[in-house]
Enzyme design. Structure first.
Site, PDB file in Angstrom:
ATOM      1  N   GLU A  45       0.896  -1.162   0.000  1.00  0.00           N
ATOM      2  CA  GLU A  45       0.000   0.000   0.000  1.00  0.00           C
ATOM      3  C   GLU A  45       0.932   1.208   0.000  1.00  0.00           C
ATOM      4  O   GLU A  45       1.575   1.504   0.999  1.00  0.00           O
ATOM      5  CB  GLU A  45      -0.881  -0.036   1.258  1.00  0.00           C
ATOM      6  CG  GLU A  45      -1.762   1.198   1.393  1.00  0.00           C
ATOM      7  CD  GLU A  45      -2.414   1.322   2.785  1.00  0.00           C
ATOM      8  OE1 GLU A  45      -2.796   0.302   3.390  1.00  0.00           O
ATOM      9  OE2 GLU A  45      -2.521   2.467   3.255  1.00  0.00           O
ATOM     10  N   ARG A  49       1.292   9.897   1.309  1.00  0.00           N
ATOM     11  CA  ARG A  49       1.927  10.764   2.297  1.00  0.00           C
ATOM     12  C   ARG A  49       3.279  11.239   1.784  1.00  0.00           C
ATOM     13  O   ARG A  49       3.768  12.274   2.175  1.00  0.00           O
ATOM     14  CB  ARG A  49       2.151   9.984   3.586  1.00  0.00           C
ATOM     15  CG  ARG A  49       1.132  10.323   4.622  1.00  0.00           C
ATOM     16  CD  ARG A  49       1.338   9.415   5.779  1.00  0.00           C
ATOM     17  NE  ARG A  49       0.470   8.272   5.665  1.00  0.00           N
ATOM     18  CZ  ARG A  49       0.395   7.329   6.582  1.00  0.00           C
ATOM     19  NH1 ARG A  49       1.158   7.386   7.638  1.00  0.00           N
ATOM     20  NH2 ARG A  49      -0.441   6.350   6.444  1.00  0.00           N
ATOM     21  N   LYS A 133     -10.835  -1.116   6.084  1.00  0.00           N
ATOM     22  CA  LYS A 133      -9.641  -0.862   6.888  1.00  0.00           C
ATOM     23  C   LYS A 133     -10.110  -0.508   8.304  1.00  0.00           C
ATOM     24  O   LYS A 133     -11.165   0.113   8.472  1.00  0.00           O
ATOM     25  CB  LYS A 133      -8.850   0.299   6.276  1.00  0.00           C
ATOM     26  CG  LYS A 133      -7.624   0.707   7.067  1.00  0.00           C
ATOM     27  CD  LYS A 133      -6.669   1.526   6.216  1.00  0.00           C
ATOM     28  CE  LYS A 133      -5.531   2.073   7.069  1.00  0.00           C
ATOM     29  NZ  LYS A 133      -4.356   2.421   6.263  1.00  0.00           N
TER      30      LYS A 133
HETATM   31  C1  3PG Z   1      -1.218   3.533   8.041  1.00  0.00           C
HETATM   32  O1  3PG Z   1      -1.221   4.557   7.420  1.00  0.00           O
HETATM   33  O2  3PG Z   1      -1.944   2.601   7.683  1.00  0.00           O
HETATM   34  C2  3PG Z   1      -0.417   3.460   9.300  1.00  0.00           C
HETATM   35  O3  3PG Z   1       0.295   4.631   9.519  1.00  0.00           O
HETATM   36  C3  3PG Z   1       0.483   2.307   9.431  1.00  0.00           C
HETATM   37  O4  3PG Z   1       0.613   2.146  10.778  1.00  0.00           O
HETATM   38  P1  3PG Z   1       1.948   1.580  11.450  1.00  0.00           P
HETATM   39  O5  3PG Z   1       3.031   2.508  11.019  1.00  0.00           O
HETATM   40  O6  3PG Z   1       1.684   1.641  12.941  1.00  0.00           O
HETATM   41  O7  3PG Z   1       2.133   0.180  10.972  1.00  0.00           O
END
Ligand code: 3PG
Length: 216
Positions: A45, A49, A133
């Site tokens: 994914e 960002r 999600k």
């Molecule tokens: C996301 O955007 O799905 C999360 O920031 C991922 O979360 P994690 O960095 O705690 O795995």
């Protein structure tokens, strides 16, 4: 050829863990894709960002054609359109954004919005979505909350993301309402920064072993 919603849902279940990627050094996309695939986690994914996410998606898709590469943190219809032109095979968003969901449904792009409350889940169900999600998973009560939500919504499968680690992965995957988990633990910023591809591959391998164990 475009993959269908049901095919993507099955593939998520099969793979079990979807790496959440924030990569701004586009030139590393190919090595990253190869490390994920060789660690038995052929999915990503790629979040909007980081600037250049579209190019990362394009690169990963062109070098690892069978890999399930999608876009994440898609916050607007405009970004959904960019993800689509880059070849994203699915779209994920942290929350339930009707304009993103409607665009994806119109274009037949499998979409996975973030839903953590009964109200959000029911909105998603009205659009015919069945895998959602669940973000940020640990902060919203983790497996305990998923169990509670699955009582009224047994047909819904969740993709918990946010706080997933090698330590808690099995606990999530052992719940029958969990389709797959998302996480960045195998693609942490410093690993990508330092091009630690062996480390990425090993962390993916460990996660893939946990998926196998949980699904036994
Ligand atoms: C996301 O955007 O799905 C999360 O920031 C991922 O979360 P994690 O960095 O705690 O795995």
């Amino acid at each position: 050829m475009r993959i269908t919603y049901d095919e993507i849902c099955d593939a998520f279940y099969e793979i079990g863990i979807i790496p959440v990627i924030k990569l701004s050094q586009i030139e590393k996309a190919r090595q990253l894709a190869e490390a994920l695939v060789s660690g038995n986690v052929p999915a990503a994914e790629v979040t909007f960002r980081a600037e250049g996410a579209e190019r990362v998606i394009e690169t990963m898709r062109s070098f690892c054609g069978d890999m399930l590469v999608g876009a994440g943190t898609v916050l607007s219809e405009e970004q959904a359109r960019q993800a689509e032109s880059a070849g994203a095979r699915f779209i994920v968003s942290p929350g339930f954004n009707p304009s993103v969901v409607e665009y994806c449904l119109k274009k037949n792009i499998p979409v996975f919005p973030g839903c953590v409350t009964p109200t959000e889940i029911e909105r998603a169900m009205e659009y015919g979505l069945k895998v959602l999600k669940f973000f940020p998973a640990e902060a919203y009560g983790g497996v305990k909350t998923i169990k509670a939500l699955s009582a009224p919504y047994p047909q819904i499968r969740f993709m918990p993301t946010g706080g997933i680690s090698l330590e808690n992965l099995k606990g999530y995957l052992s719940n029958k309402s969990v389709a797959a988990c998302g996480g960045s633990f195998m693609v942490k910023a410093e690993l990508l920064e330092e091009s630690q591809w062996d480390q990425v591959r090993d962390l993916c391998g460990k996660a893939a072993d946990i998926v196998k164990e949980a699904r036994r």
